[in-house]
Design a protein around this motif. Sequence first.
Motif, short mmCIF file in Angstrom:
data_model
loop_
_atom_site.label_atom_id
_atom_site.label_comp_id
_atom_site.label_asym_id
_atom_site.label_seq_id
_atom_site.Cartn_x
_atom_site.Cartn_y
_atom_site.Cartn_z
N TRP A 58 0.82 -1.22 0.00
CA TRP A 58 0.00 0.00 0.00
C TRP A 58 0.85 1.26 0.00
N ARG A 59 2.09 1.13 -0.41
CA ARG A 59 2.99 2.28 -0.39
C ARG A 59 2.37 3.42 -1.18
N HIS A 60 2.18 4.52 -0.52
CA HIS A 60 1.51 5.64 -1.16
C HIS A 60 2.13 6.91 -0.61
N SER A 61 3.15 7.40 -1.31
CA SER A 61 3.89 8.54 -0.79
C SER A 61 3.08 9.83 -0.77
N THR A 62 2.12 9.96 -1.68
CA THR A 62 1.30 11.18 -1.69
C THR A 62 0.49 11.28 -0.41
N ILE A 81 11.22 14.85 3.69
CA ILE A 81 12.50 14.82 2.97
C ILE A 81 12.63 13.51 2.19
N GLY A 82 12.25 12.41 2.83
CA GLY A 82 12.31 11.12 2.15
C GLY A 82 11.38 11.04 0.96
N VAL A 83 10.18 11.57 1.11
CA VAL A 83 9.21 11.57 0.00
C VAL A 83 9.73 12.42 -1.16
N CYS A 84 10.25 13.60 -0.84
CA CYS A 84 10.78 14.48 -1.89
C CYS A 84 12.00 13.87 -2.56
N ASP A 85 12.84 13.22 -1.79
CA ASP A 85 14.02 12.57 -2.35
C ASP A 85 13.61 11.47 -3.33
N ALA A 86 12.65 10.64 -2.92
CA ALA A 86 12.18 9.55 -3.80
C ALA A 86 11.54 10.08 -5.07
N ALA A 87 10.92 11.26 -4.97
CA ALA A 87 10.24 11.85 -6.13
C ALA A 87 11.17 12.73 -6.97
N GLY A 88 12.41 12.90 -6.50
CA GLY A 88 13.35 13.74 -7.25
C GLY A 88 13.08 15.22 -7.13
N ALA A 115 14.94 22.79 0.82
CA ALA A 115 14.21 23.71 1.71
C ALA A 115 13.77 23.00 2.98
N LEU A 116 13.34 21.75 2.85
CA LEU A 116 12.93 20.98 4.02
C LEU A 116 14.13 20.70 4.94
N ARG A 117 15.29 20.46 4.36
CA ARG A 117 16.49 20.23 5.17
C ARG A 117 16.86 21.50 5.96
N GLN A 118 16.63 22.66 5.36
CA GLN A 118 16.88 23.91 6.08
C GLN A 118 15.90 24.04 7.25
N GLN A 119 14.63 23.71 7.00
CA GLN A 119 13.64 23.73 8.08
C GLN A 119 14.03 22.76 9.18
#
Length: 186
Positions: A120-124, A150-157, A164-168
């Motif tokens: 059921w992997r659903h990153s959205t 950060i993980g979701v954005c990384d997987a989605a490129g 920006a999330l890493r700065q937060q």
Amino acid sequence: LEAFRFDSIEDFDHCFAGTTGIEEWLPVFVDALGSAAMDGVEWAALRLAVSEQAIRLHEDLDRPDQDLLTKLRLALAQSHFDLGNIELAERWFSAAARESSQPELCYLACAHAFLAKTAWRHSTKAEVAARRGLKSARPGQRTDLLNVLIGVCDAAGRTDEMAALRQQLAVDQAMAPPTAASARAA
């Protein structure tokens, strides 16, 4: 509880003569059922049944323990998720967040559920849950939610958003209250 002719949780507590209460061992039992559910859906079904009944009985108390109810609602949500009832799981995760004094933890549990199960992997949906959690989290307590994003954005490129999330995350970690270990080190 019905099999032993208990009408309330208080009746059950009397069996232990004040040595331990259901509020103390029930979360441990429900967690153990959750661990067992990794080996088969019959354990998830049992966890679901125990959680449903415990919620019903506990809500009837004069002063129900809200933290225990949150844990039970999260267990119920995770059980539905493990059984493939994704829409029901989402409703219970939301119900737990609405009633909890720490809704960000409920949203984090929901995000992890969507990322953990391969089938059921659903990153959205994980991203939506994590962003909802960020809205209710206090500064300094957003690290886990930001790491999910950060993980979701990384997987989605989505590298710009990830940066920006890493700065937060760096700001959030700087604002985090000191732990006992960090206080001793200072």
